[in-house]
Structure formats: C-alpha cells, structure tokens
Design an enzyme around this catalytic site. Structure first.
Site, short mmCIF file in Angstrom:
data_model
loop_
_atom_site.label_atom_id
_atom_site.label_comp_id
_atom_site.label_asym_id
_atom_site.label_seq_id
_atom_site.Cartn_x
_atom_site.Cartn_y
_atom_site.Cartn_z
CG ASP A 163 -2.13 -0.81 1.05
OD1 ASP A 163 -2.34 -1.24 -0.11
OD2 ASP A 163 -2.86 -1.03 2.02
CG ASP A 218 12.29 -14.08 5.91
OD1 ASP A 218 11.83 -13.01 5.45
OD2 ASP A 218 13.33 -14.12 6.58
CG ASP A 240 6.45 -5.92 -2.20
OD1 ASP A 240 6.78 -4.87 -1.60
OD2 ASP A 240 5.57 -5.95 -3.08
CD GLU A 242 10.54 -7.37 5.74
OE1 GLU A 242 10.05 -6.89 6.77
OE2 GLU A 242 10.91 -8.55 5.65
CD GLU A 261 20.52 -6.05 0.53
OE1 GLU A 261 21.17 -6.85 -0.18
OE2 GLU A 261 20.34 -6.22 1.75
CG ASP A 336 9.14 34.22 2.02
OD1 ASP A 336 8.94 35.06 2.93
OD2 ASP A 336 9.77 34.46 0.98
CG ASP A 383 1.87 33.37 -0.03
OD1 ASP A 383 2.72 34.25 0.18
OD2 ASP A 383 0.76 33.58 -0.55
CA CA Z 1 4.61 31.59 4.59
CA CA Z 2 11.37 -10.73 5.46
ZN ZN Z 3 24.05 -7.35 3.31
#
Ligand code: CA
Ligand code: CA
Ligand code: ZN
Ligand code: ZN
Length: 586
Positions: A163, A218, A240, A242, A261, A336, A383
């Site tokens: 996500d 894993d 993926d 993690e 890595e 600013d 701004d």
């Molecule tokens: Ca400002």
């Molecule tokens: Ca893992």
């Molecule tokens: Zn390593």
C-alpha cells in the site's frame, strides 16, 4: 563481458547462497524458562527435542545460511567444541560477547531483521576473511568479484505492491538513483537509469517468498533484502512483505536498505564494523556511507576524482553563485516557507532564494540558490510549500495560485492554477504555511488563526466541511506562522515565526515542553551560525551535560530533549497508537 548477468543463472546463482531459515521457532524454545536455565548452565536441552521443535535445527540453519558452517552437520551437539567455535565466530563477527554459547544476546542477534547475504564468504571462496584470525581492525570484506567497467546501468523491473509504495514508482526510481549515487560519489562509478526494454546490469525487484533465485524471502521481518555479487549478476531484491517506507514514517527505511544492498551488487561483503552501512543487521535510517564503506568501495573501484558533490548538484547544470546577493539567514532570519520532500531533502524558502538544510542542521554546501534553479518557473516570494508524501508531489503556493512539481529540477506539472480549482473546499486568498503532520501524514494548511486538513485521496471532499478550525487546537502555537515543515530527521513537525521556531509534540498535541523552552532562536539552534554561539547565551545552563567546551555541539538534530516517540517504540505499537489517537486529534 566476463561477468555478464546472463552467464550466471539458475543453479549457479543458487549455488552462491543458501536458504535462510526462519529461526522464530528456535527463539520460542529458548524463551521457555526451564530450557533457558539449561542453556545457561551449558547443557543442551534441545538435543532430544530437535525432532519435535526444530529449534536447534533452525539455529544450525541460520549459522549455515550466513556462512558460519560449511554444511549441515548430522549430529553436532550444542556443547561440542565445533559448535562452540562456530557460535564464537558468529559472536565475534557481530561484535557481541564471545561466550561460545547460545546466550540471550546471541539469540536476540539472530532475530534481528537483517540482510539475506552471508556474513562469512570465505567458506565458499576460501579467501578474504579468516574468521579465526584476530584481526586488529573491524572492517569491510570484499567478495572477490567486481564489475569490469565503471559505467553501469540499472532499472527497477518489478515495483512494490505494498500500500505505502503503490503508485509511487517514480519516487522509488528516484530513491534507487539516490542510493546508487551514495556509492558513485565515493568511487569512480557512474549509474545510468535504463528506461527502455534493454536489460540493465543491475536489476531491482520487490519479491515475496520463493521467487526462483534459490533465496526465498520469509514474510515480514527477519530477512529484508538480498543482492547478488557482480559475478552473479548484481540483481537486487527487496522482500515485499516488509513495511517499506520512503517518507520517514514508521516502517523499514527503503533508502537505507537499498544503499546497503547495492554495496553487495558492487562487490562488497558484510563488514564486522558496527558503524559501517555494510554491517549485516538493520539499524534504522542510515543512508550515508561511513569511512569503512568508503574504504571498501575505493579498494574495488578507486577513488572519485572530484568530491563533495551532492545528488541535486550532479543532476543540475552549473548555476551561478547567488550567495553574495541573497539575504544572510544568520544575521536576519526569517523565511517564507519550508518543506522536506519525498526523499527527505529539506529546504527553506525566502524571496527568490532557496536553502537546503543538512541532516545535522546547518546549510548545505552550494546553497543558497535561486528557487527557479530547483523549481523551474517559480519567481519571487512564495507563501508556502508542502510535499504530499503519498504522491511525492510538491505544491508551491503564491497568493491564490499553486504550482505542482512531480520532482525537483523538472518542469511543473500544474502551472499557475488556482487554489480553489486544485483543492476543492479550500477557499482562501493566500496561505501562511503548509506542512504534512508527522503524526498522521496528512497535510495541514494555516492562515491567520485558522487551519485546514487536506486529504488528497478523498476525491469529493478532500477538505472536510468542518474546516477551517481554530489554530488553538495546536496548543502553544502562535497565529500567523511564517512556515511549517515535518523534519524526518527527528520525526517532528516544526513551525517558524520570525527568527524563532516551535517544535510540536505529537503525543501531547502541543508545543514541546523542553529546556530551553520554545520558541527557540533558529540561528542558535538550527543554522549553526557563527555569530550566535550557544556558549555566549544563557541557554547552556538549560542543556543537560553541557559544559562550556561541548555545548556548541548541541542543536535541533541532537537535542537530548527531542527524542521522538515514534522512533523509540515498535512500529506496530506506534501504528496502533496512531490509529487510536487519530480519532480524537485535529
Ligand atoms: Ca509563509
Ligand atoms: Ca522478510
Ligand atoms: Zn548485506
Ligand atoms: Zn531474490
């Protein structure tokens, strides 16, 4: 092309590294008090139970996976001299007490999230690192292969489906480029982003579980990522499962893991030096190479000729030096706008100029620049500025107009649009300040004594009708603030007014109570101005452990009072607290 990736596939890659086995079960066994006691007495409570629990087997597999044992022994007792020596090797590499037994520290170390690449490569290559030698210095290791040329190409071939990274391919690309640059700025290497169908030399992918390279991931935790050494193709994979983060919010910092890595993809092994980025376990956000890493990469590819260029610098054409005409923030601080972008590059804006702020506070070399050098087309005073962490887009507001940039140094994707048109429900002739709030990642706009909350993902009502609300809900903040920004370095949100700033405490939902109290002087506490040394002020009496020698070492980035709540508790806990408190706050 002696080491072309195509030459090494399947079984040969497989042969390079072995499977990493989940050792959670082992941990479970060892937390049993009775068995724990036996361990501490040097007995082997698992020997008879290895079949049923698998705990001992998992420890053996861990030590095997990470290069501490040559092959799986049939019957190696926990108390055997061989086992003792293997465990001692592990303890020595990790820099923990060398007891030779599987004590708590050792088991905890085995449960740390870490890189999937083996620590000791010598069992396989028979060189470079002798575990039994008493080396004088803890330092980097070299795997033994290098790329045969210095101009390398890279490409992300499979993006994350998590996500928090979905739809952020552009930010992920930019992050990878940034991580590779960390190596190239300290070596003779250059990296080119391969965009077409052509194969890149270093291919990057987000994978889960078994992904057909002999090194299955894993699930959440434990192994975070792995990469193949140059002779095996340089392919770099991230688990993926993690909770990857690129914005300083709770999770595993993708940039830090990527820098590590790529060290492997370039030929470095693990370092037994805890400070090194090439140390095997994950230590939170750490993205800059340390001396040890630099020594290692220089050993492989030589020194870089021209040093001290920054990522932004190398990506822009030479811009004229505007230092002599820009205002001096040290003698007259006022801004600013302020913003930290999706890659944690932080900026102050004032009039036509922009200052990049370094991580340890202070102004980045080469700044100030013209705002238009970084954000083409922006002329004159702005701004407010804010980057939406979900899209990575930077919004720049001037009066009732807004510009949107997908990334710095590229043309704006929305030019001179009106606020009402772009942000439905926000009707205002101008804004004082805008920031994302570190607490929930949402964007807040401030004007006078009022504020709005902006949720870009809510298409029909991105601004709830209950807004604007009174700025009094931000306890301790003054009205008419000049600028606001979330600073990933401390994980806190800051507000600027005149020459002073306020640090906001997300938990108490009020300005931080600290010594010295807020507001504080920016020139003293943030910009390291020579003219405003802490030594000369009364503030030093308020700082713990500050005597007249070291108090100038204190600043907003290391203020002992500034411990961030979210940095000090576990991610899942912080998340649930976040979710809970969110119902009541702002
Ligand atoms: Ca400002
Ligand atoms: Ca893992
Ligand atoms: Zn390593
Ligand atoms: Zn892989």
């Amino acid at each position: 092309m002696q080491w072309h990736p195509d030459l090494f596939q399947g079984d040969e890659k497989k042969a390079a590294e072995k499977k990493f086995i989940d050792i959670a079960a082992a941990k479970e066994v060892l937390t049993d008090p009775e068995k724990r006691q036996k361990f501490d007495n040097g007995e082997d409570p698992l020997d008879a139970e290895a079949q049923s629990h698998g705990g001992y087997t998992l420890i053996i597999k861990y030590l095997n996976q990470f290069g501490y044992m040559d092959k799986m022994p049939k019957n190696m007792s926990m108390t055997s001299p061989q086992m003792k020596s293997v465990v001692t090797d592990f303890q020595r590499f990790m820099g923990i007490e060398e007891t030779g037994t599987l004590d708590k520290k050792t088991m905890d170390m085995m449960n740390e999230p870490r890189c999937g690449v083996a620590d000791n490569l010598s069992l396989r290559t028979n060189r470079h690192y002798n575990m039994n030698s008493n080396r004088r210095h803890r330092r980097y290791t070299l795997q033994g292969s290098v790329w045969p040329k210095k101009n390398l190409t890279w490409k992300v071939t499979q993006y994350s489906t998590r996500d928090q990274l979905r739809g952020k391919d552009r930010e992920v690309d930019r992050l990878m480029e940034y991580a590779l640059h960390e190596w190239s700025k300290n070596s003779g290497l250059t990296f080119v982003h391969e965009k077409g169908d052509k194969k890149a030399m270093i291919e990057i992918g987000f994978k889960v579980k078994d992904h057909r390279d002999g090194n299955p991931f894993d699930g959440p935790g434990k192994t975070l990522a792995h990469a193949f050494f140059p002779q095996f193709g340089g392919t770099t994979h991230f688990d993926d499962h993690e909770q990857w983060t690129i914005s300083g919010r709770p999770g595993v910092d993708l940039l830090s893991v990527a820098v590590h890595e790529f060290g492997h993809a370039l030929g470095l092994g693990h370092s037994d030096n805890k400070d090194s980025l090439m140390y095997p376990t994950y230590a939170g956000k750490r993205t800059q190479l340390k001396k040890d890493d630099i020594n290692g990469i220089e050993m492989l590819y030589g020194k870089r000729q021209q040093k001290d260029t920054t990522f932004l610098d190398t990506n822009e054409r030479q811009k004229p030096n505007v230092k002599s005409v820009a205002p001096d923030l040290c003698s007259d601080f006022r801004i600013d706008a302020a913003d930290c972008n999706a890659l944690d590059e932080c900026f102050f804006f004032r009039d036509d100029y922009i200052w990049r702020i370094s991580d340890d506070t202070g102004i980045y070399p080469g700044y100030p620049k013209m705002i238009s050098d970084i954000f083409p087309g922006i002329k004159g005073k702005v701004d407010s500025v804010v980057t939406d962490q979900n899209s990575g887009r930077t919004y720049i507001f001037k009066k009732n107009k807004v510009w949107v940039f997908n990334e710095p140094m590229k043309k704006a994707v929305r030019v001179d649009d009106t606020i009402e048109n772009l942000i439905r429900g926000l009707e205002t002739p101008y804004l004082d300040a805008a920031t994302r709030w570190g607490f929930n990642g949402k964007i807040y706009f401030f004007r006078g004594d009022e504020y709005w909350r902006y949720e870009p993902e809510r298409v029909s009502y991105p601004i709830n009708r209950r807004y604007p609300k009174s700025i009094q809900s931000w306890k301790g903040l003054p009205d008419k603030v000049d600028a606001a920004m979330f600073w990933p370095k401390t994980g806190k949100t800051y507000f600027f007014k005149g020459s002073q700033y306020y640090r906001f405490n997300d938990i108490s939902s009020s300005v931080d109570r600290a010594n010295p109290p807020f507001p504080r002087d920016v020139t003293k506490w943030w910009l390291k101005c020579k003219t405003a040394r802490l030594e000369d002020s009364n503030d030093i009496n308020e700082i713990p452990e500050c005597d007249h020698k070291n108090c100038n070492n204190y600043n907003e980035s290391n203020d002992p009072n500034a411990k961030s709540f979210f940095r000090s508790v576990s991610n899942s806990f912080a998340k649930s607290v976040n979710k809970f408190l969110n119902l009541f706050k702002h």
